[in-house]
Design an enzyme around this catalytic site. Structure first.
Site, PDB file in Angstrom:
ATOM      1  N   LYS A  78      17.887  -5.427  65.469  1.00 53.37           N
ATOM      2  CA  LYS A  78      16.984  -6.264  64.680  1.00 53.37           C
ATOM      3  C   LYS A  78      17.784  -7.419  64.099  1.00 53.37           C
ATOM      4  O   LYS A  78      18.940  -7.243  63.686  1.00 53.37           O
ATOM      5  CB  LYS A  78      16.389  -5.395  63.564  1.00 53.37           C
ATOM      6  CG  LYS A  78      15.351  -6.054  62.679  1.00 53.37           C
ATOM      7  CD  LYS A  78      14.747  -5.034  61.707  1.00 53.37           C
ATOM      8  CE  LYS A  78      13.719  -5.637  60.787  1.00 53.37           C
ATOM      9  NZ  LYS A  78      13.057  -4.626  59.928  1.00 53.37           N
ATOM     10  N   SER A 153       8.031  -4.208  59.967  1.00 48.94           N
ATOM     11  CA  SER A 153       8.624  -5.477  60.323  1.00 48.94           C
ATOM     12  C   SER A 153       9.518  -5.434  61.573  1.00 48.94           C
ATOM     13  O   SER A 153       9.792  -6.488  62.155  1.00 48.94           O
ATOM     14  CB  SER A 153       9.462  -5.992  59.147  1.00 48.94           C
ATOM     15  OG  SER A 153      10.530  -5.102  58.871  1.00 48.94           O
ATOM     16  N   SER A 177       8.801   0.100  58.106  1.00 47.41           N
ATOM     17  CA  SER A 177       9.069  -0.883  59.166  1.00 47.41           C
ATOM     18  C   SER A 177       9.671  -0.348  60.459  1.00 47.41           C
ATOM     19  O   SER A 177       9.789  -1.090  61.421  1.00 47.41           O
ATOM     20  CB  SER A 177       9.974  -1.983  58.627  1.00 47.41           C
ATOM     21  OG  SER A 177       9.183  -2.920  57.955  1.00 47.41           O
TER      22      SER A 177
HETATM   23  N1  GLN Z   1       5.288  -3.494  55.581  1.00 45.84           N
HETATM   24  C1  GLN Z   1       6.051  -3.228  54.401  1.00 45.84           C
HETATM   25  C2  GLN Z   1       6.259  -4.507  53.642  1.00 45.84           C
HETATM   26  O1  GLN Z   1       5.654  -5.443  53.978  1.00 45.84           O
HETATM   27  C3  GLN Z   1       7.337  -2.550  54.748  1.00 45.84           C
HETATM   28  C4  GLN Z   1       8.424  -3.469  55.179  1.00 45.84           C
HETATM   29  C5  GLN Z   1       9.679  -2.758  55.555  1.00 45.84           C
HETATM   30  O2  GLN Z   1       9.729  -1.529  55.669  1.00 45.84           O
HETATM   31  N2  GLN Z   1      10.709  -3.526  55.762  1.00 45.84           N
HETATM   32  O3  GLN Z   1       6.991  -4.596  52.713  1.00 45.84           O
END
Ligand code: GLN
Length: 487
Positions: A78, A153, A177
């Site tokens: 990532k 994400s 994420s």
């Molecule tokens: N979707 C969640 C957020 O928007 C989790 C993001 C993550 O785990 N990095 O914060």
């Protein structure tokens, strides 16, 4: 096709001399590059780096000196994982040209194990999002249906694995994420115990929640990656000195006879799609058939999880992102700069995207004098109660099973202008993040629209080995993890 192999199969094939890493790498790079215009799974494909690593690995293989099961195996990172000499953007305009002078620990460890890096994958900017739509480098498309999101994400990492452009990928999970994109893209993903894998060199989002973990086609493959990345690191004081088990050996104990599975009623509520409920309940029946016992439980504080996450996460995010001021590195803003303060304002105004700005504003607000006690401190107290929910449940059950998200992958654009509905996608993943416990997402079937759906399995802290054994048992009995999208 070599790209349809699992990591384990490819690793064994390489050892048996059936093919070279160079061939495997060429096929996967071809897909990574060829599919990127459609999928946008990668921000940067690192062809030269990969070919060089593959050549070196083939040399080692010839001399009988392979470094690990991952040696010569194509994998992706990532783009919030910093890589020495390779652009690492965090999917933000503010770091669009940032080339780190050092490796994150996870990149370093994988490099030492012989990783062939196919590239740096797309993500929501600074990992802030649930769909990989909030990236300064465009949206990642779901390999199963290009009109839909890949989840986020870490959507780029999940899509990269699902599309056969690499055999494994690293993502991060702060509130879901890894699990959400694994579910949406039909691959396996593991969110580890807080402190199991070093976060050193990975761009911080919310420091008390961030975790690093793997995606792969199967749980067996996750175990191979975990073996390399888990463990204490002097550069990250939250990595506890807890011995790293032999994860692959632990899978041999994949019997679930007598396993007590907690089924929390708070996760089967209004808003859960009928398709997802049917598939998740079906998976649990499969476990029952294999000899496990389903135990109804309650995690009463679940309903506060999303609300307190959106206090704690932005608070920590706003503090972490305050370092991007454009002085030492990062975006050089356009326009006339008269005073130092202009440089800060302009860098941050031009460099951060909408969603990140929204979170910085919320975060600085909840931390400001007078509101700290009312919001942040109170949220931390509720967080302790959520953790206690899990502690209490694990007195009676071995694992907890739930849906990963209320729906399968949604359409691109469907939620990106409606932050609240986007935030609710994480209602089932955030509680485990709050408690710091590990959680696995594995494919458990397809919705009526032909979209993959994941089952979430949660277990006590530092029990990833048992958790993966439970997941592996399901993959021995079912074929959902063997399906490939038609691309
Ligand atoms: N979707 C969640 C957020 O928007 C989790 C993001 C993550 O785990 N990095 O914060």
């Amino acid at each position: 096709m070599l790209s349809e192999l699992t990591l384990k199969e490819a690793s064994e094939g390489l050892r048996a001399g059936k093919f070279k890493s160079a061939e495997l790498t060429e096929e996967m790079l071809g897909r990574a590059e060829g599919l990127n215009p459609e999928l946008n799974a990668y921000i940067t494909v690192t062809g030269d780096v990969a070919r060089k690593a593959a050549g070196e690995s083939d040399q080692r293989a010839q001399n009988g000196g392979l470094l690990s099961a991952l040696d010569g195996m194509p994998g992706a990172l990532k783009d919030i994982v910093n890589t020495k000499g390779i652009r690492s953007t965090s999917a933000s305009k503010i770091l669009a040209n940032f080339v780190p002078p050092y490796n994150a620990t996870v990149a370093e460890k994988l490099g030492q194990a012989g990783m062939v890096l196919t590239g740096k994958t797309n993500t929501d900017e600074f990992a802030c999002g649930g769909s990989t739509e909030y990236s300064a480098f465009g949206v990642t498309h779901n390999p199963w249906d290009l009109s839909r999101v890949a989840g986020g994400s870490s959507g780029g990492s999940a899509a990269a694995v699902a599309a056969g452009t690499c055999l494994y990928a690293i993502g991060t999970d702060t509130g879901g994420s890894i699990r959400l994109p694994a579910s949406f893209c039909g691959v396996s993903g593991l969110k580890v115990t807080y402190g199991r894998v070093s976060r050193s060199g990975v761009t911080a989002m919310a420091s008390s929640l961030d975790s690093i973990g793997p995606f792969a086609k199967t749980v067996e493959d996750l175990a191979l990656v975990m073996q390399v990345i888990a463990g204490n690191d002097v550069k990250d004081s939250t990595t506890l000195r807890v011995a790293v088990p032999d994860y692959t050996a632990a899978l041999k104990d994949a019997s679930v006879k007598g396993l007590r599975i907690g089924v929390p009623k708070e996760y089967f509520v209004e808003g859960l799609s009928a398709d997802v409920e049917k598939l998740v309940r079906g998976a649990m029946s499969e476990y029952e058939r294999m000899g496990a016992k389903l135990v109804p439980i309650s995690l009463p504080y679940t309903k506060y999880a999303v609300a307190i996450y959106y206090i704690i996460m932005p608070a920590e995010l706003s503090a972490n992102l305050s370092r991007y001021d454009g002085i030492r590195y990062g975006l050089k803003p356009e326009g006339e700069i008269n005073e130092l303060i202009d440089q800060y304002y302009m860098t941050r105004d031009q460099g951060f995207g909408q969603e990140v700005k929204r979170r910085i504003l919320t975060g600085t607000y909840v931390l400001s004098a007078g509101y700290f006690d009312a919001y942040y401190r109170k949220a931390m107290k509720v967080r302790t109660l959520i953790k206690q929910d899990f502690d209490n449940a694990f007195k009676d059950v071995d694992v907890i099973m739930t849906p990963v998200s209320p729906t399968a992958a949604f359409k691109i654009g469907e939620k990106s202008n409606d932050p609240l509905s986007m935030y609710l996608e994480d209602a089932f993943t955030i509680p485990a993040s709050m408690a710091g416990v590990p959680a696995l997402s594995i494919p458990c079937g397809f919705s009526s629209d032909g979209l993959p759906v994941g089952l979430q399995i949660i277990s006590p802290q530092f029990s990833e080995h048992k958790l993966m054994a439970v997941g592996h048992a399901y993959q021995l009995a079912t074929d959902w993890h063997k399906k490939f999208p038609k691309l």
